[in-house]
Design a protein around this motif. Structure first.
Motif: not given
Lengths: 340, 340
Positions: A102, A136, A138, A140, A148, A150, A152, A156, A158-162, A338, B146, B160
């Motif tokens: 990572e 991208r 998305d 969910m 959520v 998302l 991207v 590569g 990624v962040e998310h938020r409710t 990586l 990925r 995530h």
DNA sequence: ATTAGCACTCGTTAAATATGAGTGCTAATA
DNA sequence: TATTAGCACTCATATTTAACGAGTGCTAAT
């Protein structure tokens, strides 16, 4: 211009002072194996070096300490440009490799490693995601009113938020909205997302009113995502071992400054892009770091431009070793793959 | 048993000492408006209080300072149980409300608020996600090799992680795997996910070998997600203002301890579940906090059990005010609505 | 050009002294 | 009998003084 002997003496003074943190006197120097002259001779040269502003004395009856100008001369002329020790770099690469794949963790590990290697505090800044572009969006669903979002990036990340809707939203409306966002916004730099969304919304027809309303919900939260550059501090407590930070007057400003994550991030981001750069004492322009020197460098991970790493120590820091280690670490990071 | 006058004197000593951080002498006390006795009388009572272990003197010719026993008595008998000031609580609630509706940010804000209110360092721990259960797993492909694994808990928390496959994996295999994970694992506490996945894998038939292989990829990364309880430190620099932390000997252990996020988290998690609990001096059993007292409390956000918040100050802390403020904050948090 | 010699400076340390806040005890007082 | 005034005593802290010594700059000798 400096005579050979003066150069030798200057170097000896700085080397000695870096090690002992004590003003160094002519007699001490005359006893060194590499200086064969009498203390009186050394005294004369010291007087000259002082006239040139390269060294100074804390008070009349003390030895000399390097001035900032002196350190600058030392770094520019007496620190050999980094020669990478292949064996050592390989070893570092190995240690990095086995920690994780990572990038986030790798960078932390690198900062810790560099700190342990040098005994100075380090700061590592991850990639500035403002520069990355949207790859991208998305969504969910979680339940009737929540889901959520998302995002991207092309790198590569990624962040998310409710998000939570005021009222129930039909799934197909959401789907349509997400498609819309993807159609129009992919490729937009993260930093410009907010503006671009505004523009897109303005373009919508009144006929698309329904989407518009619900979209606003998503937009509001999506643009709120300001992926902060990840910052990591290594070896913060190392500072406690430095003799110049044994008093609260010096320690406090340093600790207060280093704990201000946001300011620290901005500072690192504002540094000129370079391989390895040494900033000595007040050169850095930061009051809290008046008595510190900083070795910074941009680094690449797996060959890709990535972030900035910095090493902070007292002005009386071991520049030679510091620069050397910094070189090793960024080389090791560069070589770290990586995806394998 | 203490006489009324002794009680008065004990209280006066502690109140005075909390304010000045200086040993308080009989003459100083006799000059207070609320103590009408002569210094000699007070001296006699002080001698008695000292015999009872409630106060002590740093040396023969100094005034008295409260002992830990004394503080304990003070907290148990002389600090009135929290009476919530409705106006003040409302104000706090308002300030929390306007900061954000994200629980994460709200908690940070609460910690900062509490620190500003009291001038002590605070630590807030978010919900321990080990206790939450899996509500859903999802996968979003990024490119051929990925993708992002998402896990959502019953409390609506999302984590995530980007995963990378050794080789290309067919979309339907992934879909099937995700369905399998959802079928079998929803409802599993996050903390047990690792074990449960192992059990499920063991149950698989050899016929499902293909899924098995690829699933392992996902599993490996999914179980690596150890959603750490979010920890937030408020007002770390407040400690610099406390007179008992003006020397490196006291300051250093404190700062080193407080910077160890992991240890801090464990400590907070290990605290007994209570409303408001005061731990005085060495009672907390932590060497670095020998001279500190801690006021801790579990809190609920929007009525739901949430986490723990703590306030750390010198043993000579203002318990009355501290307990009061802690009460206000957890009440304000309790009243804060997340979804409206 | 280098070095030995010496008077001088000044920060550091240690000892000597003074200060004063505070105590415990005793005897006087209400 | 409980309280208070008075006084000798203690001890951390601040101040002064003196001794020390590392280091310098200058001058004269090599």
């Amino acid at each position: 211009m400096l005579t050979d002997r003066q150069l030798l003496i200057l170097r000896a003074i700085i080397d000695d002072y870096i090690q002992t943190a004590q003003p160094v006197g002519s007699r001490t120097l005359s006893k060194r194996d590499d200086l064969t002259f009498s203390s009186a001779t050394i005294r004369n040269d010291m007087a000259d070096l002082e006239d040139m502003g390269l060294i100074e004395k804390p008070h009349t009856s003390a030895g000399r300490i390097p001035s900032e100008v002196g350190y600058r001369y030392y770094v520019d002329h007496l620190v050999e440009k980094q020669i990478i020790d292949e064996r050592e770099t390989g070893r570092l690469e190995e240690r990095l490799k086995q920690s994780s794949k990572e990038s986030e963790i790798l960078i932390r590990q690198a900062a810790d490693l560099l700190s342990d290697l040098t005994n100075y505090t380090t700061v590592a800044l991850g990639p500035n995601s403002q520069m990355e572009t949207l790859a991208r969006v998305d969504f969910m669903p979680l339940d009737e009113r929540r889901g959520v979002v998302l995002i991207v990036t092309d790198q590569g990340h990624v962040e998310h938020r409710t998000v939570m809707f005021e009222s129930r939203v039909a799934p197909d409306v959401i789907e349509e909205t997400i498609r819309l966002l993807n159609d129009r916004l992919v490729g937009t730099p993260i930093g410009q997302l907010k503006i671009r969304i505004g523009e897109e919304v303005a373009k919508l027809q009144l006929a698309q009113r329904q989407q518009y309303e619900n979209m606003m919900q998503l937009i509001q939260s999506t643009l709120g995502i300001q992926t902060p550059s990840s910052l990591y501090l290594g070896g913060k407590k190392k500072i406690f071992n430095q003799p110049e930070f044994q008093t609260l007057d010096t320690l406090r400003p340093f600790l207060e400054w280093i704990d201000e994550q946001e300011r620290l991030t901005h500072w690192l981001e504002s540094l000129p892009n370079r391989e390895i750069y040494v900033s000595i004492g007040s050169e850095n322009g930061i009051v809290a770091l008046q008595n510190c020197s900083v070795i910074t460098s941009d680094y690449t991970l797996d060959g890709k431009t990535f972030g900035t790493i910095a090493m902070i120590g007292p002005t009386r820091m071991n520049y030679r070793h510091g620069v050397q280690m910094m070189g090793q670490i960024i080389e090791a990071l560069r070589r770290t793959k990586l995806d394998e």
